[in-house]
Enzyme design. Structure first.
Site, PDB file in Angstrom:
ATOM      1  N   ARG A 116      98.985 -27.202 -13.481  1.00 39.78           N
ATOM      2  CA  ARG A 116      97.759 -27.436 -14.433  1.00 39.78           C
ATOM      3  C   ARG A 116      96.789 -28.196 -13.799  1.00 39.78           C
ATOM      4  NH1 ARG A 116      98.212 -31.464 -17.959  1.00 39.78           N
ATOM      5  NH2 ARG A 116     100.074 -30.420 -19.136  1.00 39.78           N
TER       6      ARG A 116
ATOM      7  N   LYS B  30      83.311 -10.431 -13.089  1.00 38.93           N
ATOM      8  CA  LYS B  30      82.308  -9.518 -12.831  1.00 38.93           C
ATOM      9  C   LYS B  30      82.283  -9.022 -11.547  1.00 38.93           C
ATOM     10  CE  LYS B  30      81.639  -9.852 -17.450  1.00 38.93           C
ATOM     11  NZ  LYS B  30      80.547 -10.721 -17.841  1.00 38.93           N
TER      12      LYS B  30
ATOM     13  N   ASP C 281      73.347 -19.477 -14.701  1.00 42.48           N
ATOM     14  CA  ASP C 281      74.116 -18.377 -14.944  1.00 42.48           C
ATOM     15  C   ASP C 281      73.870 -17.447 -13.821  1.00 42.48           C
ATOM     16  OD1 ASP C 281      75.710 -16.412 -15.420  1.00 42.48           O
ATOM     17  OD2 ASP C 281      75.956 -16.679 -17.343  1.00 42.48           O
TER      18      ASP C 281
ATOM     19  N   TYR D 107      73.316 -13.676 -22.319  1.00 46.02           N
ATOM     20  CA  TYR D 107      74.618 -13.051 -22.545  1.00 46.02           C
ATOM     21  C   TYR D 107      75.053 -13.481 -24.027  1.00 46.02           C
ATOM     22  CZ  TYR D 107      79.634 -11.960 -22.452  1.00 46.02           C
ATOM     23  OH  TYR D 107      80.787 -11.610 -22.564  1.00 46.02           O
TER      24      TYR D 107
HETATM   25  C1  LIG Z   1      80.472 -11.692 -18.948  1.00 44.98           C
HETATM   26  C2  LIG Z   1      79.601 -12.795 -18.844  1.00 44.98           C
HETATM   27  C3  LIG Z   1      79.712 -14.325 -19.236  1.00 44.98           C
HETATM   28  C4  LIG Z   1      81.250 -14.406 -19.898  1.00 44.98           C
HETATM   29  O1  LIG Z   1      82.258 -14.504 -18.951  1.00 44.98           O
HETATM   30  P1  LIG Z   1      83.752 -14.015 -19.468  1.00 44.98           P
HETATM   31  O2  LIG Z   1      84.443 -13.990 -18.019  1.00 44.98           O
HETATM   32  O3  LIG Z   1      83.802 -12.797 -19.945  1.00 44.98           O
HETATM   33  O4  LIG Z   1      84.077 -15.081 -20.274  1.00 44.98           O
HETATM   34  C5  LIG Z   1      78.814 -14.916 -19.219  1.00 44.98           C
HETATM   35  N1  LIG Z   1      77.545 -14.800 -18.634  1.00 44.98           N
HETATM   36  C6  LIG Z   1      77.196 -13.513 -18.015  1.00 44.98           C
HETATM   37  C7  LIG Z   1      76.002 -13.095 -17.605  1.00 44.98           C
HETATM   38  C8  LIG Z   1      78.361 -12.362 -18.292  1.00 44.98           C
HETATM   39  O5  LIG Z   1      77.925 -11.282 -17.887  1.00 44.98           O
END
Ligand SMILES: *Cc1c(COP(=O)(O)O)cnc(C)c1O
Length: 377
Positions: free
Chosen positions: A51, A200, A175, A103
């Site tokens: 962990r 992604k 982000d 998002y």
């Molecule tokens: C998909 C996404 C998230 C969330 O990420 P997860 O891995 O699905 O929890 C946050 N910000 C953006 C811009 C995203 O495309």
């Protein structure tokens, strides 16, 4: 001074060394949850309980920190788990300035979770720095950027928002999921913290859910966030870390190919009679184009949104006719996806009902264009 290695070199080599005990060139996957104590009771080899940390997580975190140019990175079980860790930096009475376009899961965390914890959330139009400045109050402790933003690919001026952050002594978070470090390095503009959905582009093959947090300069903040990651028990599992580290080797190649495809598809859609409007920052008529050219490099990302002439039913019908584009949410992977964004986000969506969002993969652009052309007919 020696020249810094290029991005592709860093993608391949950062935190990669042959395994000391076997010579294995690919890092072994260490599934062990517990690690042997030394005779003196210590853990000189660096690991005690999974962990807290594993060799696979450590390698991934070093690699991501090197790509973004930060003092450190932390790998989490999802992108949203990273956001939650950052919201934990705020206390009741603090204020967060958040974008109106972002998002939808992130915006739900702000509206529902943060607000319930007594954090004030002020939404601003991040395409206009004056709107962000107007939202700042003496209680502001965090300013949250997403650029390019979901789903209209709006562009935020990183340098200007960072200046507002410095004046108000607030953390500026970016982000960077849609751009990746291949197309945009937010730390160069003064951002404090970067979040990525590793699910992604980093993963890139639609097979690993993950989140990555990068700390720019503040070692104490890194230590604090690492402690939170461990206490919350949300560190990324060894096999998932291994998959991500493996995929990052090709991140530069994939993202550049995806961006080149996306630009061609954006241009194709812009001239198509069934299309009302295209949203892609690489096109000169996108409101954020000039800014994107100035602060991004190597490409404008590989998400292309467009509105078709018609409404929700006509848009959904297009998604039933594509053959190469798979009808699915998410983005960033080698295979192209198409989705009707308003259906994914539900009734509270700000996405236009006739909007389709494409995630462009690495297929041949001609084939993707032919597929869209027949689906739009
Ligand atoms: C998909 C996404 C998230 C969330 O990420 P997860 O891995 O699905 O929890 C946050 N910000 C953006 C811009 C995203 O495309």
């Amino acid at each position: 001074m020696a020249r810094e290695p290029g991005l592709n070199t860093r993608c391949v080599h950062s935190a990669r060394t042959a395994d000391a005990s076997t010579g294995a060139v690919a890092q072994p996957i260490y599934l062990s949850t517990t690690f042997e104590r030394d005779a003196d009771g210590g853990y000189a080899r660096g690991y005690q309980y999974s962990r807290e940390g594993t060799p696979n997580r450590a390698a991934l975190e070093r690699c991501v920190a090197a790509l973004e140019g930060g003092v450190g990175a932390l790998a989490f079980s999802s992108g949203l788990a990273v956001n939650m860790a950052l919201l934990e930096l705020l206390n009741a009475g603090d204020q967060l300035v958040a974008p109106i376009e972002g998002y939808y899961g992130t915006l739900r965390q702000f509206r529902e979770h943060a607000v319930r914890r007594g954090i004030g959330v002020a939404f601003a139009d991040f395409t206009t720095p004056a709107s962000v400045r107007a939202a700042v109050t003496p209680a502001t402790r965090m300013i949250w950027i997403e650029t390019p933003a979901n789903p209209l690919l709006s562009i935020t001026d990183l340098a200007q928002i960072c200046a507002i952050g410095r004046e108000s002594k607030a953390w500026v978070v970016c982000d960077n999921t849609f751009a990746t470090p291949i197309c945009q390095r937010p730390l160069d503009f003064g951002v404090d913290l970067i979040v990525h959905s590793g699910t992604k582009y980093f993963g890139g093959h639609s097979d690993v859910l993950s989140g990555l947090l990068v700390v720019g300069q503040d070692e104490a903040l890194l230590t604090h966030l690492r402690d939170w990651q461990r206490l919350a028990g949300v560190g990324l599992a060894p096999f998932d870390c291994w998959l991500l580290r493996r995929s990052i080797a090709t991140l530069g190649l994939r993202v550049r190919a995806q961006c080149a495809n996306a630009l061609r598809i954006g241009e194709f859609l812009a001239s198509h009679p069934a299309v009302e409007r295209v949203y892609y920052p690489g096109l000169s008529d996108h409101p954020g184009h000039a800014l994107a050219r100035a602060q991004m490099r190597g490409g404008f990302g590989a998400v292309v949104s467009f509105c078709i002439i018609g409404g929700s039913a006509e848009a959904i019908a297009v998604t039933t006719r594509t053959r190469l584009f798979t009808r699915a949410t998410s983005l960033g992977a080698v295979e192209s996806l198409i989705e009707h964004r308003a259906s994914v986000e539900g009734p509270a969506t700000a996405a236009p009902q006739n909007l389709l969002r494409l995630s462009i993969g690495i297929e041949d652009a001609e084939d993707l264009i032919d597929d869209l052309d027949q689906a739009l007919r």
